[in-house]
Design a protein around this motif. Structure first.
Motif, short mmCIF file in Angstrom:
data_model
loop_
_atom_site.label_atom_id
_atom_site.label_comp_id
_atom_site.label_asym_id
_atom_site.label_seq_id
_atom_site.Cartn_x
_atom_site.Cartn_y
_atom_site.Cartn_z
N PRO A 27 0.67 -21.83 67.69
CA PRO A 27 0.43 -22.65 66.48
C PRO A 27 -0.78 -23.55 66.66
N SER A 28 -1.50 -23.71 65.60
CA SER A 28 -2.67 -24.58 65.66
C SER A 28 -2.55 -25.76 64.69
N VAL A 29 -1.68 -25.62 63.67
CA VAL A 29 -1.47 -26.71 62.70
C VAL A 29 0.01 -26.78 62.33
N GLN A 30 0.41 -27.95 61.89
CA GLN A 30 1.76 -28.17 61.35
C GLN A 30 1.60 -28.59 59.89
N ARG A 31 2.14 -27.79 58.98
CA ARG A 31 2.03 -28.12 57.56
C ARG A 31 3.03 -29.21 57.21
N HIS A 32 2.55 -30.23 56.52
CA HIS A 32 3.41 -31.34 56.13
C HIS A 32 3.18 -31.63 54.65
N PRO A 33 4.26 -31.87 53.88
CA PRO A 33 4.08 -32.06 52.43
C PRO A 33 3.26 -33.29 52.05
N LEU A 34 3.18 -34.27 52.94
CA LEU A 34 2.44 -35.49 52.64
C LEU A 34 1.10 -35.55 53.36
N PHE A 35 1.09 -35.14 54.64
CA PHE A 35 -0.12 -35.29 55.45
C PHE A 35 -0.96 -34.02 55.56
N GLY A 36 -0.53 -32.97 54.89
CA GLY A 36 -1.32 -31.73 54.89
C GLY A 36 -1.20 -30.96 56.19
N LYS A 37 -2.29 -30.32 56.61
CA LYS A 37 -2.30 -29.50 57.83
C LYS A 37 -2.65 -30.39 59.03
N ILE A 38 -1.63 -30.73 59.80
CA ILE A 38 -1.83 -31.61 60.96
C ILE A 38 -2.21 -30.74 62.16
N PRO A 39 -3.36 -30.97 62.78
CA PRO A 39 -3.74 -30.17 63.96
C PRO A 39 -2.77 -30.40 65.11
N LEU A 40 -2.45 -29.31 65.83
CA LEU A 40 -1.60 -29.38 67.02
C LEU A 40 -2.45 -29.11 68.25
N LEU A 41 -2.34 -29.95 69.25
CA LEU A 41 -3.15 -29.82 70.46
C LEU A 41 -2.27 -29.37 71.62
N PRO A 42 -2.74 -28.38 72.41
CA PRO A 42 -1.94 -27.90 73.55
C PRO A 42 -1.91 -28.94 74.68
N PRO A 64 -6.15 -37.47 57.58
CA PRO A 64 -6.12 -36.76 56.30
C PRO A 64 -6.69 -37.62 55.18
N GLU A 65 -7.00 -36.98 54.08
CA GLU A 65 -7.51 -37.70 52.92
C GLU A 65 -6.42 -38.61 52.37
N LEU A 66 -6.80 -39.84 52.04
CA LEU A 66 -5.83 -40.83 51.55
C LEU A 66 -5.52 -40.63 50.07
N PRO A 67 -4.25 -40.54 49.70
CA PRO A 67 -3.92 -40.56 48.27
C PRO A 67 -4.22 -41.94 47.68
N LYS A 68 -4.26 -42.03 46.38
CA LYS A 68 -4.53 -43.30 45.71
C LYS A 68 -3.44 -44.32 46.04
N GLY A 69 -3.86 -45.50 46.47
CA GLY A 69 -2.91 -46.56 46.78
C GLY A 69 -2.31 -46.50 48.17
N ALA A 70 -2.63 -45.46 48.96
CA ALA A 70 -2.06 -45.33 50.30
C ALA A 70 -2.76 -46.28 51.27
#
Length: 259
Positions: A27-42, A64-70
């Motif tokens: 695996p190279s990324v972890q998909r997250h509904p809020l933070f998007g594709k989080i890189p995974l490091l070995p 990751p890119e900040l949503p409005k108000g975050a």
């Protein structure tokens, strides 16, 4: 005739098939509904048998890119279980329901950042009470501490009228904050303060009348409270400490229920 036992013919052993080795890439990324594709490091580590292993950890420098108000999070200041939780790369306002008053409130992103990075609370800690109920709970806790301290001081110097008066005030403050304590204890402490002052030829503390009046009012004894409040206002007591008590006494007399 004797039955002849038939011999079992040995069957040839079947060769075990080797387990299929997955050809899927690590695996190279972890998909997250809020933070998007989080890189995974070995990360390489050695187990108890001395064998080298590889595991994957969240990239702490990912932004990751900040949503409005975050509110941007500083992952390196957060305290969490890396196997149970995902780092908070940013915080967004959360709608919650107060466990005490059942009203909805907002657990803001700014407050979350303070909880998890400044105070370094664990991610399992969440706001369970609205700001008003939290304030009341803090006030009640402080009031309990004041009662404990005032009780100890009154017991240590039982002939000091000021200590008795402080005990009466602390008990009444706790009753107001949490409806916990004894009004009779407060009334007794007020009367003891006045008696001790007279016995020692000291000026009678006028505030004792105020706190006894307040205790009587909380107990629903309107006539007794009225007489004490009026006597307190008629006293010649002055000063910055007495002024707010006089304002409260006047306000109570103005709005007090009449028989």
């Amino acid at each position: 005739m004797t039955a002849v036992k038939q011999r079992k013919v040995p069957q040839p052993k079947q060769k075990r098939r080797p387990k299929a080795v997955s050809s899927a890439p690590p695996p190279s990324v972890q998909r997250h509904p809020l933070f998007g594709k989080i890189p995974l490091l070995p990360e390489t580590w050695t187990d108890a048998t001395g064998k080298e292993r590889v595991s994957y950890a969240y990239d702490l420098d990912y932004q990751p890119e900040l949503p409005k108000g975050a509110v941007r999070g500083n992952v390196r200041r957060q305290h969490f279980c890396i196997q149970c939780h995902v780092p908070r790369y940013f915080y967004v306002d959360l709608q919650r329901v107060c466990e005490q008053c059942k009203s909805e409130f907002v657990f803001s992103g700014k407050e979350q950042k303070y909880w998890y990075e400044t105070l370094q609370f664990h991610f399992d800690s969440v706001a369970k009470h609205c700001p008003d109920c939290r304030k009341k709970r803090r006030s009640a806790k402080i009031a309990q501490e004041h009662v404990a301290k005032a009780t100890a001081e009154a017991q240590a110097t039982p002939k000091d009228p000021a200590k008795q008066l402080a005990l009466a005030e602390a008990v009444i403050r706790l009753l107001e904050a949490r409806n916990e304590g004894s009004l009779e204890k407060a009334v007794a402490a007020c009367r003891r303060a006045r008696r001790l002052a007279r016995d020692s030829s000291r000026p009678e503390p006028s505030a004792a009348m105020f706190w006894e009046a307040k205790a009587q009012a909380l107990a629903g004894r309107v006539d007794a409270a009225t007489k004490l409040y009026e006597s307190f206002l008629a006293s010649a007591a002055t000063g910055r400490d007495v002024a707010p008590l006089k304002r409260e006494a006047k306000a109570w007399l103005t709005s007090a229920p009449r028989a």
